[in-house]
Design a protein around this motif. Structure first.
Motif, mmCIF file in Angstrom:
data_model
loop_
_atom_site.group_PDB
_atom_site.id
_atom_site.type_symbol
_atom_site.label_atom_id
_atom_site.label_comp_id
_atom_site.label_asym_id
_atom_site.label_seq_id
_atom_site.Cartn_x
_atom_site.Cartn_y
_atom_site.Cartn_z
ATOM 1 N N CYS A 264 0.848 -1.188 0.000
ATOM 2 C CA CYS A 264 0.000 0.000 0.000
ATOM 3 C C CYS A 264 0.891 1.249 0.000
ATOM 4 C CB CYS A 264 -0.882 -0.018 1.240
ATOM 5 S SG CYS A 264 -1.821 1.486 1.492
ATOM 6 N N CYS B 15 0.239 3.158 3.698
ATOM 7 C CA CYS B 15 0.610 2.587 5.008
ATOM 8 C C CYS B 15 1.655 1.481 4.907
ATOM 9 C CB CYS B 15 -0.635 2.077 5.727
ATOM 10 S SG CYS B 15 -1.262 0.522 5.083
ATOM 11 N N CYS C 146 -4.238 -0.577 0.243
ATOM 12 C CA CYS C 146 -4.828 -1.742 0.899
ATOM 13 C C CYS C 146 -6.292 -1.466 1.239
ATOM 14 C CB CYS C 146 -4.038 -2.099 2.160
ATOM 15 S SG CYS C 146 -4.233 -0.937 3.509
ATOM 16 N N CYS D 72 -6.915 0.990 4.206
ATOM 17 C CA CYS D 72 -6.831 2.417 3.862
ATOM 18 C C CYS D 72 -8.030 2.830 3.010
ATOM 19 C CB CYS D 72 -5.541 2.712 3.092
ATOM 20 S SG CYS D 72 -4.077 2.809 4.152
HETATM 21 ZN ZN ZN Z 1 -2.860 0.991 3.457
#
Ligand code: ZN
Length: 268
Positions: free
Chosen positions: A8, A11, A70, A73
């Motif tokens: 991601c 994050c 992801c 998120c």
């Molecule tokens: Zn993420």
């Protein structure tokens, strides 16, 4: 084009899932079909020639999804940010009267940063954002400091562009950021100028890792107002000057053309 992004971008988590860059609620402010659009990629180095290329991509950019974030998120903070920004951004897309205090500018800027960063991944290898800046957005829900954002009130007639993306590599030996190699085996660009339009909203952004370069270029004319970093305590919307097709084109290319001209001057 396949995107090799496995983590991601915000994050660092896995797995990544498909995400719409343009949220459903913004789609009616975009054309229903767009036959093609151009990507300009240039490499401008202090001691070398400028290498540029323009590539035409086919397909409607707004239907593109990118696989870079992801599910946590996407369904979490990104969804919250979309929903929080929506009531502030819709009046801008409709060209309606509104006022923007500092907290509203900050929220619109965070939404704009998220959108611009995701849109960069339309083309593998052209993404310029730094990991630290994406983390900053993720952790603080605030646009990165190395990103400048302007907005304007646009009245389109024939200007065809909905997304103009210019990216380039500016090299400085003292850079604290080592080059990263993109999927094509070329160094990734580190500087971008992106223009996105949503209805009447003209969104213009410029990011560069070098503060002296970032701070010394302004878009042409007075049609756009800077919202990030925040300059004005209070913005009355819409501004007096409306962006017509000619201004839209001029602003979209102004900073890139000046960087290009300086590159020409430096190598002559
Ligand atoms: Zn993420």
């Amino acid at each position: 084009m396949p995107n090799p992004q496995r983590l991601c971008v915000f994050c660092g988590g896995t797995p990544v899932t498909k995400e719409d860059v343009w949220p459903i609620w913004s789609r009616r402010y975009l054309p229903s079909t767009q036959p093609d659009y151009s990507i300009m990629r240039s490499i401008l180095e202090r001691d070398r020639r400028l290498h540029g290329s323009v590539r035409k991509l086919s397909g409607d950019p707004k239907s593109r999804r990118v696989k870079i974030v992801c599910a946590t998120c996407n369904n979490g903070w990104m969804s919250v940010l979309q929903n929080e920004a929506k009531p502030l951004v819709l009046p801008l897309m409709n060209g309606e009267r509104t006022t923007l205090n500092e907290s509203k500018q900050k929220l619109i800027a965070a939404w704009a940063a998220m959108t611009v960063i995701c849109a960069e991944y339309f083309t593998a290898g052209n993404a310029t954002s730094l990991v630290v800046d994406r983390r900053h957005l993720f952790l603080r829900k605030e646009a990165p400091k190395r990103l400048r954002i302007w907005i304007g009130n646009f009245r389109r007639r024939k200007w065809p562009a909905y997304w103009v993306h210019n990216s380039l590599l500016i090299s400085e030996h003292e850079t604290p950021y080592p080059w990263t190699i993109g999927p094509g085996g070329l160094p990734r660009p580190n500087t971008q100028i992106t223009t996105l339009t949503f209805g009447n909203l003209y969104l213009h952004t410029f990011s560069c890792p070098f503060p002296e370069i970032l701070g010394s270029f302004e878009p042409r004319g007075t049609h756009v107002v800077q919202i990030w970093p925040i300059r004005e305590k209070f913005i009355v919307w819409p501004p007096r000057a409306t962006i017509d097709d000619r201004a839209a084109d001029g602003i979209a290319g102004a900073i890139f053309n000046r960087l290009d001209a300086i590159g020409v001057a430096m190598r002559s």
